[in-house]
Write an enzyme that holds these catalytic residues in place. Sequence first.
Site, mmCIF file in Angstrom:
data_model
loop_
_atom_site.group_PDB
_atom_site.id
_atom_site.type_symbol
_atom_site.label_atom_id
_atom_site.label_comp_id
_atom_site.label_asym_id
_atom_site.label_seq_id
_atom_site.Cartn_x
_atom_site.Cartn_y
_atom_site.Cartn_z
ATOM 1 N N GLU A 282 0.868 -1.178 0.000
ATOM 2 C CA GLU A 282 0.000 0.000 0.000
ATOM 3 C C GLU A 282 0.902 1.224 0.000
ATOM 4 O O GLU A 282 1.675 1.443 0.916
ATOM 5 C CB GLU A 282 -0.919 -0.035 1.236
ATOM 6 C CG GLU A 282 -2.012 0.995 1.221
ATOM 7 C CD GLU A 282 -2.908 0.947 -0.019
ATOM 8 O OE1 GLU A 282 -2.961 -0.059 -0.739
ATOM 9 O OE2 GLU A 282 -3.560 1.980 -0.270
ATOM 10 N N GLU A 313 -0.889 9.755 -5.498
ATOM 11 C CA GLU A 313 0.247 8.837 -5.368
ATOM 12 C C GLU A 313 0.647 8.250 -6.723
ATOM 13 O O GLU A 313 1.833 7.976 -6.948
ATOM 14 C CB GLU A 313 -0.115 7.724 -4.367
ATOM 15 C CG GLU A 313 -0.198 8.261 -2.939
ATOM 16 C CD GLU A 313 -1.097 7.481 -1.999
ATOM 17 O OE1 GLU A 313 -1.375 7.988 -0.896
ATOM 18 O OE2 GLU A 313 -1.567 6.372 -2.353
ATOM 19 N N ASP A 471 -6.851 2.638 2.831
ATOM 20 C CA ASP A 471 -6.295 1.371 3.333
ATOM 21 C C ASP A 471 -7.375 0.288 3.328
ATOM 22 O O ASP A 471 -7.119 -0.868 2.974
ATOM 23 C CB ASP A 471 -5.781 1.533 4.777
ATOM 24 C CG ASP A 471 -4.740 2.635 4.885
ATOM 25 O OD1 ASP A 471 -4.052 2.898 3.880
ATOM 26 O OD2 ASP A 471 -4.623 3.243 5.969
#
Length: 495
Positions: A282, A313, A471
Amino acid sequence: MEIAEWEKRYSKAVSNVKGQLGDVRGVFVAYNSNVDAMKHIREEEIQKLIAILGCENIHERIAQYPRDINDPVDLMARLIIAMRDGKAAEVPTYNTDIHEWLMDNLVFDSARMGGQAGIISNLLANLGISNVISYVPWLSQEQSEYFVDSPNLKHPVMENDKLVLKHPKKAYDPQQKPKINWIIEFSRGMRVNCAGEQYEVPRDNRLIVSSRPEWIRIDMSPNMYDHLSDIREGIDGAILAGYQMIKEEYGNGTTYRHYVDRAVNVIEKLKGCNPLMRIHVEFTSIQNKVIRKAILTDIVKKHVTSLGLDTVEVANALNVLGYEELAYSVIEKDENSIVSLYEGAVRLLKELELQRVHIHSLGYYICVVSKDHPLDVDAHRQALLFSSALAATQASIGEVKSFDDMSIGLKVPVYSQGHNDLIELEKYLVRRGICTAQDFEDGCISVDGHNLIIIPSKVVKEPVATVGIGDAISAGAFVALLAKMPKINICNIEE
Ligand code: ADP
Protein backbone atom coordinates in the site's frame (compact mmCIF):
# COMPACT_ATOMS: atom_id res chain seq x y z
CA MET A 1 -24.45 0.04 -17.24
CA GLU A 2 -27.08 1.95 -15.33
CA ILE A 3 -26.42 2.73 -11.68
CA ALA A 4 -29.31 0.46 -10.63
CA GLU A 5 -27.56 -2.44 -12.33
CA TRP A 6 -24.30 -1.62 -10.54
CA GLU A 7 -26.19 -1.64 -7.23
CA LYS A 8 -27.35 -5.20 -7.95
CA ARG A 9 -23.78 -6.22 -8.72
CA TYR A 10 -22.67 -4.70 -5.44
CA SER A 11 -25.10 -6.83 -3.42
CA LYS A 12 -24.10 -9.95 -5.30
CA ALA A 13 -20.38 -9.28 -4.86
CA VAL A 14 -20.70 -8.69 -1.11
CA SER A 15 -22.70 -11.86 -0.50
CA ASN A 16 -20.32 -13.80 -2.69
CA VAL A 17 -17.23 -12.56 -0.84
CA LYS A 18 -18.97 -13.18 2.49
CA GLY A 19 -19.23 -16.85 1.63
CA GLN A 20 -15.58 -17.02 0.62
CA LEU A 21 -13.63 -15.01 3.22
CA GLY A 22 -13.48 -18.07 5.46
CA ASP A 23 -11.22 -19.67 2.83
CA VAL A 24 -8.41 -17.21 3.55
CA ARG A 25 -5.93 -19.11 5.71
CA GLY A 26 -4.22 -16.00 6.98
CA VAL A 27 -2.61 -12.68 6.13
CA PHE A 28 0.67 -11.16 7.31
CA VAL A 29 0.42 -7.40 7.83
CA ALA A 30 3.40 -5.10 8.52
CA TYR A 31 4.94 -2.55 9.38
CA ASN A 32 3.49 0.77 10.47
CA SER A 33 1.13 1.33 13.31
CA ASN A 34 0.94 4.27 15.66
CA VAL A 35 -1.45 6.06 17.93
CA ASP A 36 -3.42 8.73 16.07
CA ALA A 37 -4.29 11.81 18.10
CA MET A 38 -7.37 13.14 16.29
CA LYS A 39 -8.31 16.78 16.22
CA HIS A 40 -11.10 18.34 14.20
CA ILE A 41 -9.92 21.93 14.10
CA ARG A 42 -12.31 24.90 14.25
CA GLU A 43 -11.95 28.34 12.66
CA GLU A 44 -11.33 30.09 15.96
CA GLU A 45 -8.64 27.58 16.94
CA ILE A 46 -6.76 28.23 13.69
CA GLN A 47 -6.93 31.96 14.28
CA LYS A 48 -5.69 31.47 17.84
CA LEU A 49 -2.65 29.48 16.66
CA ILE A 50 -1.96 32.06 13.92
CA ALA A 51 -2.10 34.82 16.52
CA ILE A 52 0.41 32.99 18.77
CA LEU A 53 2.96 32.55 15.98
CA GLY A 54 2.42 35.69 13.91
CA CYS A 55 0.88 35.84 10.49
CA GLU A 56 3.94 37.25 8.71
CA ASN A 57 6.15 34.38 9.91
CA ILE A 58 3.67 31.81 8.72
CA HIS A 59 3.18 33.56 5.41
CA GLU A 60 6.91 33.55 4.68
CA ARG A 61 7.12 29.87 5.59
CA ILE A 62 4.18 29.02 3.29
CA ALA A 63 6.28 30.35 0.38
CA GLN A 64 9.18 28.09 1.44
CA TYR A 65 6.89 25.01 1.51
CA PRO A 66 8.53 23.10 4.39
CA ARG A 67 8.99 19.40 3.60
CA ASP A 68 9.24 18.46 7.25
CA ILE A 69 8.08 20.02 10.48
CA ASN A 70 10.82 21.41 12.69
CA ASP A 71 8.87 24.05 14.57
CA PRO A 72 5.28 25.27 15.05
CA VAL A 73 5.62 27.75 12.15
CA ASP A 74 6.37 24.87 9.75
CA LEU A 75 3.30 23.12 11.12
CA MET A 76 1.00 26.08 10.59
CA ALA A 77 2.42 26.74 7.11
CA ARG A 78 1.66 23.17 6.00
CA LEU A 79 -1.75 23.22 7.70
CA ILE A 80 -2.76 26.42 5.89
CA ILE A 81 -1.48 25.05 2.55
CA ALA A 82 -3.53 21.86 3.05
CA MET A 83 -6.61 23.90 3.97
CA ARG A 84 -6.16 26.37 1.11
CA ASP A 85 -5.93 23.52 -1.44
CA GLY A 86 -8.39 21.18 0.32
CA LYS A 87 -5.73 18.49 -0.09
CA ALA A 88 -4.61 15.77 2.28
CA ALA A 89 -0.98 15.98 3.33
CA GLU A 90 1.33 13.93 5.51
CA VAL A 91 4.42 15.71 6.77
CA PRO A 92 7.10 14.11 8.97
CA THR A 93 8.50 15.50 12.21
CA TYR A 94 11.62 14.03 13.76
CA ASN A 95 11.27 15.07 17.39
CA THR A 96 8.53 15.23 20.00
CA ASP A 97 8.55 19.08 20.39
CA ILE A 98 5.58 19.51 18.05
CA HIS A 99 3.58 16.93 19.97
CA GLU A 100 4.21 18.88 23.15
CA TRP A 101 3.40 22.23 21.53
CA LEU A 102 0.14 20.82 20.17
CA MET A 103 -0.71 19.33 23.57
CA ASP A 104 -0.14 22.75 25.14
CA ASN A 105 -2.01 24.78 22.53
CA LEU A 106 -4.61 22.57 20.89
CA VAL A 107 -5.22 19.18 22.64
CA PHE A 108 -6.74 16.27 20.72
CA ASP A 109 -10.40 15.20 20.66
CA SER A 110 -9.76 11.46 20.72
CA ALA A 111 -7.06 8.87 20.08
CA ARG A 112 -7.23 5.69 18.05
CA MET A 113 -5.28 3.10 16.07
CA GLY A 114 -3.33 4.71 13.26
CA GLY A 115 -0.86 3.72 10.59
CA GLN A 116 -1.73 1.69 7.53
CA ALA A 117 -0.69 -1.71 8.95
CA GLY A 118 -2.41 -1.08 12.29
CA ILE A 119 -5.67 0.03 10.66
CA ILE A 120 -5.64 -2.87 8.20
CA SER A 121 -4.87 -5.45 10.92
CA ASN A 122 -7.85 -4.37 13.02
CA LEU A 123 -10.14 -4.22 10.00
CA LEU A 124 -9.23 -7.72 8.80
CA ALA A 125 -9.54 -9.13 12.32
CA ASN A 126 -13.01 -7.56 12.66
CA LEU A 127 -14.07 -8.96 9.29
CA GLY A 128 -13.31 -12.39 10.73
CA ILE A 129 -10.28 -13.30 8.61
CA SER A 130 -8.44 -16.20 10.27
CA ASN A 131 -4.91 -15.66 11.41
CA VAL A 132 -4.22 -11.96 10.94
CA ILE A 133 -0.52 -11.79 11.80
CA SER A 134 0.31 -8.17 12.43
CA TYR A 135 3.93 -7.18 12.87
CA VAL A 136 4.99 -3.78 14.24
CA PRO A 137 8.73 -3.29 14.83
CA TRP A 138 8.01 -0.73 17.59
CA LEU A 139 5.18 -2.40 19.51
CA SER A 140 4.84 -0.47 22.76
CA GLN A 141 2.35 -1.20 25.54
CA GLU A 142 0.34 1.93 24.70
CA GLN A 143 0.26 0.91 21.03
CA SER A 144 -0.86 -2.64 21.83
CA GLU A 145 -3.98 -1.28 23.55
CA TYR A 146 -5.29 0.01 20.25
CA PHE A 147 -5.42 -3.47 18.69
CA VAL A 148 -8.89 -5.04 18.75
CA ASP A 149 -9.48 -7.84 21.24
CA SER A 150 -9.88 -10.64 18.81
CA PRO A 151 -8.32 -14.11 19.05
CA ASN A 152 -7.59 -14.19 15.29
CA LEU A 153 -5.24 -11.18 15.64
CA LYS A 154 -1.68 -12.14 16.53
CA HIS A 155 1.79 -10.66 16.72
CA PRO A 156 5.00 -12.67 16.29
CA VAL A 157 7.44 -12.78 19.23
CA MET A 158 10.64 -14.73 19.75
CA GLU A 159 10.62 -16.98 22.83
CA ASN A 160 13.37 -19.50 23.56
CA ASP A 161 14.53 -19.29 19.97
CA LYS A 162 11.03 -20.07 18.71
CA LEU A 163 8.63 -17.80 16.84
CA VAL A 164 5.33 -17.73 18.72
CA LEU A 165 2.14 -15.85 17.88
CA LYS A 166 0.42 -13.91 20.64
CA HIS A 167 -2.14 -11.16 20.83
CA PRO A 168 -0.33 -7.76 20.61
CA LYS A 169 -1.40 -7.03 24.21
CA LYS A 170 0.74 -9.99 25.26
CA ALA A 171 3.55 -9.34 22.80
CA TYR A 172 4.65 -5.74 23.39
CA ASP A 173 8.12 -4.61 24.41
CA PRO A 174 7.77 -2.90 27.82
CA GLN A 175 10.80 -0.68 27.08
CA GLN A 176 9.38 0.66 23.80
CA LYS A 177 8.09 4.26 23.63
CA PRO A 178 4.87 4.97 21.69
CA LYS A 179 4.77 6.67 18.28
CA ILE A 180 2.02 9.32 18.27
CA ASN A 181 0.86 11.06 15.09
CA TRP A 182 -1.46 14.04 14.93
CA ILE A 183 -4.35 14.06 12.46
CA ILE A 184 -5.72 17.54 12.08
CA GLU A 185 -8.98 17.43 10.13
CA PHE A 186 -10.67 20.48 8.62
CA SER A 187 -14.00 21.03 6.94
CA ARG A 188 -15.12 22.52 3.67
CA GLY A 189 -16.23 26.13 3.96
CA MET A 190 -13.93 27.04 6.86
CA ARG A 191 -12.20 30.39 6.43
CA VAL A 192 -8.61 31.22 7.26
CA ASN A 193 -7.27 34.77 7.41
CA CYS A 194 -3.54 35.27 7.31
CA ALA A 195 -1.49 38.35 6.32
CA GLY A 196 -4.34 39.97 4.46
CA GLU A 197 -5.20 36.82 2.50
CA GLN A 198 -8.37 34.88 3.05
CA TYR A 199 -8.77 31.24 2.07
CA GLU A 200 -11.93 29.19 2.06
CA VAL A 201 -11.37 25.45 2.45
CA PRO A 202 -12.69 23.84 -0.76
CA ARG A 203 -12.99 20.27 0.57
CA ASP A 204 -12.96 18.26 3.82
CA ASN A 205 -9.48 16.91 4.35
CA ARG A 206 -6.64 16.61 6.85
CA LEU A 207 -3.01 17.21 7.65
CA ILE A 208 -1.12 14.34 9.24
CA VAL A 209 1.90 15.22 11.34
CA SER A 210 3.79 11.98 11.22
CA SER A 211 6.10 11.31 14.13
CA ARG A 212 9.40 9.74 13.05
CA PRO A 213 11.56 9.35 16.14
CA GLU A 214 15.18 8.27 15.64
CA TRP A 215 14.44 4.71 16.81
CA ILE A 216 11.95 3.95 14.01
CA ARG A 217 13.25 1.12 11.83
CA ILE A 218 11.48 -0.86 9.12
CA ASP A 219 13.11 -4.08 10.16
CA MET A 220 12.96 -7.16 12.38
CA SER A 221 15.46 -8.94 14.59
CA PRO A 222 17.78 -11.41 12.76
CA ASN A 223 16.31 -14.15 14.91
CA MET A 224 12.71 -13.41 13.89
CA TYR A 225 13.77 -13.03 10.29
CA ASP A 226 15.37 -16.51 10.39
CA HIS A 227 12.10 -17.97 11.67
CA LEU A 228 9.72 -16.14 9.29
CA SER A 229 9.28 -19.26 7.20
CA ASP A 230 7.46 -20.80 10.19
CA ILE A 231 4.40 -18.64 9.50
CA ARG A 232 4.41 -19.10 5.73
CA GLU A 233 2.06 -22.05 5.61
CA GLY A 234 -0.54 -20.25 7.68
CA ILE A 235 -0.91 -17.34 5.26
CA ASP A 236 -2.02 -16.78 1.67
CA GLY A 237 -0.62 -13.31 1.33
CA ALA A 238 0.91 -10.25 2.93
CA ILE A 239 -0.01 -6.59 3.03
CA LEU A 240 3.05 -4.42 3.51
CA ALA A 241 3.05 -0.71 4.22
CA GLY A 242 5.14 1.86 6.03
CA TYR A 243 8.24 1.87 3.83
CA GLN A 244 7.94 5.66 3.79
CA MET A 245 9.53 5.54 7.26
CA ILE A 246 12.87 4.54 5.75
CA LYS A 247 15.33 7.42 5.96
CA GLU A 248 18.16 8.17 3.54
CA GLU A 249 20.73 8.16 6.33
CA TYR A 250 20.80 7.15 9.96
CA GLY A 251 22.88 8.53 12.82
CA ASN A 252 25.08 5.42 12.91
CA GLY A 253 26.11 5.78 9.25
CA THR A 254 23.70 3.14 7.88
CA THR A 255 21.84 4.21 4.75
CA TYR A 256 18.44 3.40 3.29
CA ARG A 257 20.07 0.70 1.13
CA HIS A 258 20.44 -1.52 4.17
CA TYR A 259 16.73 -1.32 5.06
CA VAL A 260 15.62 -1.65 1.45
CA ASP A 261 17.62 -4.89 1.18
CA ARG A 262 16.16 -6.14 4.47
CA ALA A 263 12.63 -5.31 3.26
CA VAL A 264 13.21 -7.31 0.07
CA ASN A 265 14.58 -10.25 2.07
CA VAL A 266 11.45 -10.31 4.23
CA ILE A 267 9.26 -10.46 1.11
CA GLU A 268 11.32 -13.24 -0.41
CA LYS A 269 11.27 -15.15 2.85
CA LEU A 270 7.46 -14.87 3.01
CA LYS A 271 7.08 -16.04 -0.56
CA GLY A 272 9.50 -18.91 -0.14
CA CYS A 273 8.75 -21.41 -2.82
CA ASN A 274 5.06 -20.54 -3.14
CA PRO A 275 4.47 -18.88 -6.53
CA LEU A 276 0.89 -18.09 -5.49
CA MET A 277 1.82 -16.09 -2.39
CA ARG A 278 0.33 -12.64 -2.97
CA ILE A 279 2.24 -9.60 -1.78
CA HIS A 280 0.42 -6.25 -1.73
CA VAL A 281 2.13 -2.95 -1.03
CA GLU A 282 0.00 0.00 0.00
CA PHE A 283 1.69 3.12 -1.27
CA THR A 284 1.44 6.53 0.34
CA SER A 285 2.77 10.03 -0.13
CA ILE A 286 6.56 10.07 0.25
CA GLN A 287 8.21 13.47 0.05
CA ASN A 288 11.76 12.19 -0.30
CA LYS A 289 12.22 11.26 -3.97
CA VAL A 290 15.26 9.03 -3.36
CA ILE A 291 13.23 6.90 -0.95
CA ARG A 292 10.11 7.03 -3.15
CA LYS A 293 12.10 5.76 -6.11
CA ALA A 294 13.97 3.09 -4.10
CA ILE A 295 10.67 1.73 -2.75
CA LEU A 296 9.25 1.46 -6.24
CA THR A 297 12.24 0.21 -8.18
CA ASP A 298 14.00 -1.86 -5.53
CA ILE A 299 11.26 -3.17 -3.22
CA VAL A 300 8.11 -3.22 -5.34
CA LYS A 301 9.59 -4.10 -8.72
CA LYS A 302 9.98 -7.86 -9.25
CA HIS A 303 9.17 -8.72 -5.61
CA VAL A 304 5.61 -7.51 -5.11
CA THR A 305 2.48 -8.69 -6.98
CA SER A 306 -0.04 -5.95 -6.19
CA LEU A 307 0.11 -2.19 -5.58
CA GLY A 308 -2.62 0.07 -4.16
CA LEU A 309 -2.61 3.85 -4.39
CA ASP A 310 -4.69 6.99 -4.83
CA THR A 311 -4.50 9.39 -7.77
CA VAL A 312 -1.96 11.79 -6.23
CA GLU A 313 0.25 8.84 -5.37
CA VAL A 314 0.01 7.62 -8.98
CA ALA A 315 1.33 11.00 -10.11
CA ASN A 316 4.11 10.91 -7.51
CA ALA A 317 5.13 7.40 -8.54
CA LEU A 318 5.12 8.26 -12.26
CA ASN A 319 7.17 11.34 -11.53
CA VAL A 320 10.13 9.46 -10.02
CA LEU A 321 9.93 6.77 -12.69
CA GLY A 322 10.60 9.41 -15.37
CA TYR A 323 7.06 10.03 -16.66
CA GLU A 324 6.81 13.66 -15.61
CA GLU A 325 4.36 14.73 -18.31
CA LEU A 326 1.99 11.88 -17.62
CA ALA A 327 2.28 12.59 -13.87
CA TYR A 328 1.36 16.21 -14.48
CA SER A 329 -1.59 15.22 -16.61
CA VAL A 330 -2.93 12.87 -13.90
CA ILE A 331 -3.26 15.71 -11.41
CA GLU A 332 -4.43 18.35 -13.92
CA LYS A 333 -8.13 18.47 -13.23
CA ASP A 334 -9.42 18.24 -16.79
CA GLU A 335 -11.20 15.64 -18.89
CA ASN A 336 -7.90 13.97 -19.87
CA SER A 337 -6.84 13.23 -16.32
CA ILE A 338 -8.83 9.98 -16.09
CA VAL A 339 -7.27 8.79 -19.36
CA SER A 340 -3.81 9.67 -18.00
CA LEU A 341 -4.67 7.86 -14.79
CA TYR A 342 -5.43 4.71 -16.76
CA GLU A 343 -2.27 5.10 -18.85
CA GLY A 344 -0.29 5.73 -15.67
CA ALA A 345 -1.69 2.53 -14.14
CA VAL A 346 -0.54 0.56 -17.19
CA ARG A 347 2.93 2.13 -16.99
CA LEU A 348 3.20 1.15 -13.31
CA LEU A 349 2.02 -2.40 -14.06
CA LYS A 350 4.63 -2.85 -16.80
CA GLU A 351 7.52 -0.89 -15.38
CA LEU A 352 7.28 -2.43 -11.91
CA GLU A 353 6.51 -5.93 -13.23
CA LEU A 354 3.34 -6.17 -11.15
CA GLN A 355 0.30 -8.39 -11.63
CA ARG A 356 -2.17 -5.85 -10.33
CA VAL A 357 -2.41 -2.07 -9.83
CA HIS A 358 -5.47 -0.82 -7.94
CA ILE A 359 -6.15 2.92 -8.04
CA HIS A 360 -8.87 4.37 -5.83
CA SER A 361 -10.31 7.77 -6.53
CA LEU A 362 -13.34 9.53 -5.14
CA GLY A 363 -16.14 8.05 -7.26
CA TYR A 364 -14.43 5.24 -9.16
CA TYR A 365 -11.70 2.62 -8.96
CA ILE A 366 -9.44 1.61 -11.82
CA CYS A 367 -7.58 -1.67 -11.66
CA VAL A 368 -5.20 -3.05 -14.27
CA VAL A 369 -4.25 -6.68 -14.08
CA SER A 370 -1.63 -8.63 -16.03
CA LYS A 371 -2.83 -11.45 -18.24
CA ASP A 372 -0.92 -14.02 -16.17
CA HIS A 373 -2.84 -13.22 -12.96
CA PRO A 374 -4.39 -16.50 -11.73
CA LEU A 375 -7.92 -15.03 -11.36
CA ASP A 376 -10.41 -13.98 -14.02
CA VAL A 377 -11.76 -10.46 -14.53
CA ASP A 378 -15.07 -11.22 -12.85
CA ALA A 379 -13.23 -12.15 -9.63
CA HIS A 380 -11.35 -8.85 -9.83
CA ARG A 381 -14.54 -6.87 -10.39
CA GLN A 382 -16.20 -8.55 -7.42
CA ALA A 383 -13.18 -7.73 -5.26
CA LEU A 384 -13.40 -4.06 -6.24
CA LEU A 385 -17.14 -3.91 -5.57
CA PHE A 386 -16.65 -5.53 -2.18
CA SER A 387 -13.87 -3.06 -1.34
CA SER A 388 -16.02 -0.08 -2.26
CA ALA A 389 -18.90 -1.29 -0.07
CA LEU A 390 -16.36 -1.82 2.72
CA ALA A 391 -14.98 1.72 2.28
CA ALA A 392 -18.51 3.13 2.35
CA THR A 393 -19.15 1.21 5.58
CA GLN A 394 -16.00 2.59 7.16
CA ALA A 395 -16.76 6.14 5.99
CA SER A 396 -20.29 5.83 7.41
CA ILE A 397 -19.51 4.45 10.86
CA GLY A 398 -15.79 5.07 11.36
CA GLU A 399 -14.87 1.53 12.33
CA VAL A 400 -16.11 -1.71 10.76
CA LYS A 401 -16.74 -3.98 13.74
CA SER A 402 -17.97 -7.10 11.93
CA PHE A 403 -18.89 -8.35 8.50
CA ASP A 404 -22.55 -7.64 9.27
CA ASP A 405 -21.78 -3.90 9.22
CA MET A 406 -21.36 -4.24 5.46
CA SER A 407 -25.11 -3.84 5.09
CA ILE A 408 -24.58 -0.16 6.02
CA GLY A 409 -22.10 0.40 3.20
CA LEU A 410 -24.30 -1.46 0.74
CA LYS A 411 -27.07 1.07 1.34
CA VAL A 412 -24.79 3.98 0.36
CA PRO A 413 -25.61 4.86 -3.26
CA VAL A 414 -23.13 4.63 -6.12
CA TYR A 415 -21.75 8.11 -6.70
CA SER A 416 -23.30 9.42 -9.91
CA GLN A 417 -20.50 11.94 -10.42
CA GLY A 418 -17.95 9.09 -10.40
CA HIS A 419 -20.11 7.17 -12.86
CA ASN A 420 -20.13 10.24 -15.14
CA ASP A 421 -16.38 10.82 -14.77
CA LEU A 422 -15.81 7.40 -16.29
CA ILE A 423 -17.43 8.52 -19.57
CA GLU A 424 -14.23 10.32 -20.67
CA LEU A 425 -12.28 7.10 -20.33
CA GLU A 426 -14.99 5.20 -22.17
CA LYS A 427 -14.89 7.69 -25.08
CA TYR A 428 -11.12 7.38 -25.28
CA LEU A 429 -11.08 3.57 -25.29
CA VAL A 430 -13.98 3.24 -27.71
CA ARG A 431 -12.54 5.87 -30.10
CA ARG A 432 -9.30 3.90 -30.29
CA GLY A 433 -11.11 0.62 -30.88
CA ILE A 434 -9.71 -0.79 -27.62
CA CYS A 435 -13.15 -1.85 -26.44
CA THR A 436 -16.82 -1.48 -27.24
CA ALA A 437 -19.13 0.72 -25.21
CA GLN A 438 -20.79 -2.47 -23.95
CA ASP A 439 -17.48 -3.91 -22.62
CA PHE A 440 -16.75 -0.64 -20.87
CA GLU A 441 -20.16 -0.37 -19.28
CA ASP A 442 -19.69 -3.89 -18.02
CA GLY A 443 -16.55 -2.83 -16.21
CA CYS A 444 -14.13 -5.40 -17.62
CA ILE A 445 -12.00 -4.83 -20.68
CA SER A 446 -9.44 -7.09 -22.22
CA VAL A 447 -6.66 -4.98 -23.71
CA ASP A 448 -3.47 -6.17 -25.38
CA GLY A 449 -1.17 -7.26 -22.57
CA HIS A 450 -3.51 -6.58 -19.63
CA ASN A 451 -7.08 -6.48 -18.38
CA LEU A 452 -8.78 -3.33 -17.17
CA ILE A 453 -11.46 -3.42 -14.49
CA ILE A 454 -13.40 -0.28 -13.63
CA ILE A 455 -16.19 0.33 -11.16
CA PRO A 456 -18.08 3.42 -10.05
CA SER A 457 -17.71 3.53 -6.26
CA LYS A 458 -20.02 4.32 -3.38
CA VAL A 459 -19.35 7.66 -1.72
CA VAL A 460 -20.62 8.68 1.69
CA LYS A 461 -21.89 12.29 1.64
CA GLU A 462 -20.98 13.07 5.22
CA PRO A 463 -18.27 10.64 6.29
CA VAL A 464 -17.65 10.36 10.04
CA ALA A 465 -13.93 9.97 9.34
CA THR A 466 -11.73 10.02 6.27
CA VAL A 467 -8.50 8.52 7.58
CA GLY A 468 -7.73 4.97 6.47
CA ILE A 469 -10.47 4.65 3.87
CA GLY A 470 -7.87 4.08 1.16
CA ASP A 471 -6.29 1.37 3.33
CA ALA A 472 -9.70 -0.29 3.76
CA ILE A 473 -10.28 -0.24 -0.01
CA SER A 474 -6.95 -1.85 -0.83
CA ALA A 475 -7.02 -4.37 1.99
CA GLY A 476 -10.66 -5.30 1.28
CA ALA A 477 -10.04 -5.95 -2.41
CA PHE A 478 -6.84 -7.86 -1.62
CA VAL A 479 -8.44 -10.28 0.87
CA ALA A 480 -11.44 -10.79 -1.42
CA LEU A 481 -8.97 -11.92 -4.09
CA LEU A 482 -7.05 -14.10 -1.60
CA ALA A 483 -10.32 -15.84 -0.78
CA LYS A 484 -10.77 -16.69 -4.45
CA MET A 485 -7.20 -17.87 -5.06
CA PRO A 486 -6.46 -21.57 -5.51
CA LYS A 487 -4.82 -22.96 -2.35
CA ILE A 488 -1.68 -25.02 -2.61
CA ASN A 489 0.75 -26.17 0.03
CA ILE A 490 4.20 -26.58 -1.37
CA CYS A 491 6.12 -24.57 1.14
CA ASN A 492 7.30 -27.37 3.33
CA ILE A 493 10.18 -27.72 0.88
CA GLU A 494 13.02 -25.67 2.46
CA GLU A 495 14.65 -23.27 0.04
P1 ADP B 1 -5.94 7.11 3.37
O1 ADP B 1 -4.44 7.19 3.29
O2 ADP B 1 -6.49 7.87 4.52
O3 ADP B 1 -6.42 5.72 3.36
P2 ADP B 1 -6.17 7.68 0.56
O4 ADP B 1 -5.94 8.98 -0.10
O5 ADP B 1 -5.16 6.59 0.32
O6 ADP B 1 -6.44 7.90 2.09
O7 ADP B 1 -7.58 7.10 0.08
C1 ADP B 1 -8.73 7.80 0.22
C2 ADP B 1 -9.79 7.09 -0.64
O8 ADP B 1 -10.94 6.92 0.14
C3 ADP B 1 -10.21 7.89 -1.85
O9 ADP B 1 -9.40 7.56 -2.96
C4 ADP B 1 -11.65 7.47 -2.06
O10 ADP B 1 -11.69 6.38 -2.94
C5 ADP B 1 -12.08 6.99 -0.67
N1 ADP B 1 -13.00 7.93 -0.03
C6 ADP B 1 -12.71 9.15 0.46
N2 ADP B 1 -13.81 9.75 0.98
C7 ADP B 1 -14.82 8.87 0.85
C8 ADP B 1 -16.20 8.89 1.17
N3 ADP B 1 -16.75 9.94 1.75
N4 ADP B 1 -16.95 7.79 0.88
C9 ADP B 1 -16.39 6.71 0.29
N5 ADP B 1 -15.08 6.64 -0.06
C10 ADP B 1 -14.30 7.70 0.20
